[in-house]
Design a protein around this motif. Structure first.
Motif, PDB file in Angstrom:
ATOM      1  N   UNK A   1      33.096  41.605  74.763  1.00  0.00           N
ATOM      2  CA  UNK A   1      32.043  40.635  74.450  1.00  0.00           C
ATOM      3  C   UNK A   1      32.624  39.230  74.304  1.00  0.00           C
ATOM      4  N   UNK A   2      33.656  39.094  73.484  1.00  0.00           N
ATOM      5  CA  UNK A   2      34.226  37.768  73.218  1.00  0.00           C
ATOM      6  C   UNK A   2      35.440  37.454  74.075  1.00  0.00           C
ATOM      7  N   UNK A   3      35.965  38.442  74.809  1.00  0.00           N
ATOM      8  CA  UNK A   3      37.167  38.283  75.638  1.00  0.00           C
ATOM      9  C   UNK A   3      38.423  38.042  74.804  1.00  0.00           C
ATOM     10  N   UNK A   4      38.354  38.277  73.490  1.00  0.00           N
ATOM     11  CA  UNK A   4      39.556  38.183  72.664  1.00  0.00           C
ATOM     12  C   UNK A   4      40.500  39.327  73.011  1.00  0.00           C
ATOM     13  N   UNK A   5      41.792  39.065  72.914  1.00  0.00           N
ATOM     14  CA  UNK A   5      42.778  40.071  73.262  1.00  0.00           C
ATOM     15  C   UNK A   5      43.811  40.205  72.140  1.00  0.00           C
ATOM     16  N   UNK A   6      44.381  41.401  72.064  1.00  0.00           N
ATOM     17  CA  UNK A   6      45.473  41.676  71.129  1.00  0.00           C
ATOM     18  C   UNK A   6      46.421  42.640  71.814  1.00  0.00           C
ATOM     19  N   UNK A   7      47.668  42.683  71.317  1.00  0.00           N
ATOM     20  CA  UNK A   7      48.658  43.544  71.953  1.00  0.00           C
ATOM     21  C   UNK A   7      49.577  44.162  70.915  1.00  0.00           C
ATOM     22  N   UNK A   8      50.248  45.232  71.368  1.00  0.00           N
ATOM     23  CA  UNK A   8      51.215  45.914  70.524  1.00  0.00           C
ATOM     24  C   UNK A   8      52.314  46.516  71.377  1.00  0.00           C
ATOM     25  N   UNK A   9      53.563  46.327  70.980  1.00  0.00           N
ATOM     26  CA  UNK A   9      54.713  46.806  71.743  1.00  0.00           C
ATOM     27  C   UNK A   9      55.158  48.179  71.256  1.00  0.00           C
ATOM     28  N   UNK A  10      55.644  48.986  72.198  1.00  0.00           N
ATOM     29  CA  UNK A  10      56.201  50.291  71.878  1.00  0.00           C
ATOM     30  C   UNK A  10      57.138  50.705  73.015  1.00  0.00           C
ATOM     31  N   UNK A  11      57.478  52.003  73.113  1.00  0.00           N
ATOM     32  CA  UNK A  11      58.375  52.498  74.157  1.00  0.00           C
ATOM     33  C   UNK A  11      57.808  53.776  74.767  1.00  0.00           C
ATOM     34  N   UNK A  12      58.133  53.984  76.059  1.00  0.00           N
ATOM     35  CA  UNK A  12      57.841  55.247  76.736  1.00  0.00           C
ATOM     36  C   UNK A  12      59.149  56.040  76.812  1.00  0.00           C
TER      37      UNK A  12
ATOM     38  N   UNK B   1      37.598  52.443  78.017  1.00  0.00           N
ATOM     39  CA  UNK B   1      36.815  51.660  77.062  1.00  0.00           C
ATOM     40  C   UNK B   1      36.366  52.560  75.923  1.00  0.00           C
ATOM     41  N   UNK B   2      36.508  52.059  74.703  1.00  0.00           N
ATOM     42  CA  UNK B   2      36.071  52.792  73.518  1.00  0.00           C
ATOM     43  C   UNK B   2      35.271  51.868  72.617  1.00  0.00           C
ATOM     44  N   UNK B   3      34.335  52.422  71.909  1.00  0.00           N
ATOM     45  CA  UNK B   3      33.477  51.645  71.017  1.00  0.00           C
ATOM     46  C   UNK B   3      34.051  51.693  69.603  1.00  0.00           C
ATOM     47  N   UNK B   4      34.255  50.498  69.028  1.00  0.00           N
ATOM     48  CA  UNK B   4      34.744  50.385  67.656  1.00  0.00           C
ATOM     49  C   UNK B   4      33.600  49.875  66.786  1.00  0.00           C
TER      50      UNK B   4
ATOM     51  N   UNK C   1      42.623  30.813  59.036  1.00  0.00           N
ATOM     52  CA  UNK C   1      41.753  30.325  60.097  1.00  0.00           C
ATOM     53  C   UNK C   1      42.212  30.736  61.491  1.00  0.00           C
ATOM     54  N   UNK C   2      43.483  31.091  61.642  1.00  0.00           N
ATOM     55  CA  UNK C   2      43.970  31.461  62.969  1.00  0.00           C
ATOM     56  C   UNK C   2      44.045  32.972  63.155  1.00  0.00           C
ATOM     57  N   UNK C   3      43.773  33.763  62.127  1.00  0.00           N
ATOM     58  CA  UNK C   3      43.848  35.216  62.279  1.00  0.00           C
ATOM     59  C   UNK C   3      42.771  35.688  63.248  1.00  0.00           C
ATOM     60  N   UNK C   4      43.089  36.661  64.098  1.00  0.00           N
ATOM     61  CA  UNK C   4      42.127  37.119  65.113  1.00  0.00           C
ATOM     62  C   UNK C   4      41.056  38.014  64.504  1.00  0.00           C
ATOM     63  N   UNK C   5      39.943  38.155  65.233  1.00  0.00           N
ATOM     64  CA  UNK C   5      38.860  39.030  64.794  1.00  0.00           C
ATOM     65  C   UNK C   5      39.040  40.452  65.289  1.00  0.00           C
ATOM     66  N   UNK C   6      40.011  40.669  66.200  1.00  0.00           N
ATOM     67  CA  UNK C   6      40.360  42.021  66.612  1.00  0.00           C
ATOM     68  C   UNK C   6      41.865  42.188  66.412  1.00  0.00           C
ATOM     69  N   UNK C   7      42.277  43.416  66.220  1.00  0.00           N
ATOM     70  CA  UNK C   7      43.692  43.664  65.982  1.00  0.00           C
ATOM     71  C   UNK C   7      44.004  45.095  66.381  1.00  0.00           C
ATOM     72  N   UNK C   8      45.267  45.373  66.619  1.00  0.00           N
ATOM     73  CA  UNK C   8      45.672  46.719  66.968  1.00  0.00           C
ATOM     74  C   UNK C   8      47.085  46.978  66.506  1.00  0.00           C
TER      75      UNK C   8
ATOM     76  N   UNK D   1      32.803  46.901  72.263  1.00  0.00           N
ATOM     77  CA  UNK D   1      33.494  47.731  73.233  1.00  0.00           C
ATOM     78  C   UNK D   1      34.873  47.145  73.499  1.00  0.00           C
ATOM     79  N   UNK D   2      35.899  47.953  73.273  1.00  0.00           N
ATOM     80  CA  UNK D   2      37.283  47.518  73.477  1.00  0.00           C
ATOM     81  C   UNK D   2      37.849  48.223  74.716  1.00  0.00           C
ATOM     82  N   UNK D   3      38.446  47.450  75.594  1.00  0.00           N
ATOM     83  CA  UNK D   3      39.065  47.988  76.804  1.00  0.00           C
ATOM     84  C   UNK D   3      40.583  47.960  76.640  1.00  0.00           C
ATOM     85  N   UNK D   4      41.222  49.134  76.893  1.00  0.00           N
ATOM     86  CA  UNK D   4      42.667  49.242  76.727  1.00  0.00           C
ATOM     87  C   UNK D   4      43.362  49.240  78.077  1.00  0.00           C
TER      88      UNK D   4
END
Length: 514
Positions: A496-507, A457-460, A393-400, A435-438
């Protein structure tokens, strides 16, 4: 020269007799429910909207999804499947420790289909005695007719079993039409053929051999059971000595062999617990029927625990029944205090029964069920179940997920700018395109751009995963360009829903070369 003991005993044909009773009715109900669920479930429809399958339960290998009514499991959510498998294992441990091999006796697929095949055999060839005569008889026209009729019905059952299985992996009505018209994929026909053959072989011919030699659970169950486990057993202290050969017989067992004749495993439960016993309890029904006919109380064969036996030794009997007693063989006689023991040739006295042992009674059923082991299994099982429900029930509807492109680690542009490339996998679990905004977050000044896009912005597509190549750059004078590694976090927002997700990495900068 001594002969070596064979590792495999030749199969002895078993012809279980028809029996009626509480446990037989329970097995019929379980069989109808489990087979009904198995055969009917692929045909249940469930509206999920456009571009999604409308089958309630579907393992979509091509789309890499598992659908279960309103629940949709994606490949990266395999931990749900793993959790269910762990719960199934703990549930098996729980029921075995409490009630013995009830899974084997009632709901195991081998037991269910074997029960169905035996019922079909009995319907065509007759009950136990008729089938034994047919087995021993010569191969005449009648025997060929009965055997061929039985094998044809078995083949149809096996075909239905294999057909139902493939319907779980494709749209059932469409696949059924393709199978009939001959346009289905060869894999579907091959799967059905293999499952038809194995169903008939294991359920119709191998039967109890599968439980004894192929299944590992009979050898594992011993670690799950203890003296407090309720399982099918024989009250020998009440039934022995058995049969009419004893002139002073006091046991309730008349050695009618009813318990043996109804057993699908062909064992004699009166010989004690055996690995082959699947705890189906049909011997209880048979014995209770005989006890009713001879006017004895039921329960000679019953669900009982080893700890429910009356005391065995004389000292234990004295502890619960403090009167002077002397043992003569299997019999117990009463003597006045200080009197000499009766002669050994004296007539045997009645054996001790539960009613004779004052102060002793078997434990109530709830004490066998609620033991430390079963309580711990229940807590672990419930804990995993609650965790899975919460996670569902707590899993998000968007993910990355973010993966840095390491070949090369970075490139240096003509103006000295350091650029890294990343593969960002975006998941849209909604039933419509979004539409997802990065964006990115870092302590250093970095610039981001999307391959093939003028903006961020990209369309998924709906219920799809999109792989987007993203470039991150640092100017020559920026700290990130000179450093070996800089922490970086990508953010994605559903516009649309203002849901957010994140992912960590390095430059990765030029410091990698130093």
């Amino acid at each position: 020269m001594s002969k070596s003991t064979p590792l495999f005993a030749a199969q002895v044909p078993i012809f279980p007799r028809k029996v009626a009773g509480t446990f037989r009715r329970l097995k019929w109900v379980v069989m109808l429910v489990t087979l009904g669920v198995y055969y009917v479930t692929p045909w249940i429809r469930w509206d999920r909207g456009p571009n999604l399958p409308d089958q309630a339960v579907l393992v979509d290998l091509a789309g890499r999804r598992f659908y279960f009514f309103w629940i949709e499991i994606w490949p990266h959510e395999f931990y749900f499947v793993a959790g269910l498998l762990i719960m199934a294992g703990l549930g098996l441990f729980l029921f075995t420790s409490a009630l013995g091999r009830v899974w084997c006796g009632y709901t195991c697929p081998q037991t269910v289909w074997t029960d169905l095949f035996i019922a079909t055999e009995r319907w065509i060839e007759g009950d136990r005695n008729a089938r034994i005569r047919l087995w021993k008889g010569k191969w005449d026209a009648r025997k060929w007719r009965l055997r061929l009729s039985k094998w044809v019905v078995w083949a149809f059952i096996g075909l239905a079993t294999g057909g139902a299985w493939v319907f779980y992996f494709a749209d059932a009505p469409t696949l059924a039409r393709d199978l009939v018209t001959g346009t289905a994929h060869p894999v579907a026909y091959a799967t059905m053929a293999v499952l038809t053959f194995t169903t008939v072989l294991l359920g119709g011919f191998a039967r109890e051999q599968v439980c004894i030699y192929m299944c590992p659970w009979p050898r594992i169950q011993g670690a799950m059971m203890d003296e407090g486990t309720l399982t099918v057993g024989y009250r020998d202290w009440r039934g022995e000595p058995r049969g009419k050969k004893h002139e002073n017989r006091t046991g309730d067992c008349i050695d009618c062999m009813a318990c043996v004749n109804v057993c699908p495993m062909g064992i004699d439960i009166r010989e004690g617990q055996q690995m082959a016993c699947i705890t189906c309890a049909l011997c209880i029904d048979a014995c209770d029927d005989v006890m009713d006919k001879i006017g004895k109380p039921r329960g000679l064969i019953d669900y009982l625990a080893l700890s429910d036996r009356p005391p065995e030794t004389l000292a234990e009997r004295l502890a619960v029944n403090p009167i002077g007693t002397q043992a003569t063989g299997d019999a117990v006689t009463t003597a006045a205090p200080g009197a000499p023991a009766p002669a050994p040739h004296a007539a045997p006295a009645p054996i001790v029964t539960r009613a004779d042992i004052k102060g002793w009674a078997p434990q109530p059923v709830w004490k066998h069920i609620l033991r430390p082991r079963t309580i711990l299994y229940t807590i672990a099982w419930a804990g995993i179940g609650i965790a899975l429900v919460v996670a569902l029930f707590v899993r998000p509807d968007i993910d990355m997920t973010v993966a840095a492109v390491r070949n090369p680690t970075f490139v240096t542009l003509s103006d000295g700018t350091i650029r890294n490339a990343y593969d960002v996998r975006l998941r849209n679990k909604h039933g419509e395109d979004r539409a997802f905004h990065l964006s990115l977050a870092s302590d250093d000044l970095l610039r981001i751009e999307l391959e093939g896009r003028d903006d961020l912005t990209t369309i998924v597509p709906a219920n799809e995963t999109k792989l987007q190549r993203v470039y991150v750059s640092a100017r020559p004078d920026d700290a990130a360009a000179r450093a070996a590694r800089t922490d970086l976090r990508f953010w994605v927002e559903d516009l649309v829903s203002a849901e957010r997700a994140w992912g960590d990495t390095h430059f990765f900068g030029q410091g990698e070369l130093r």
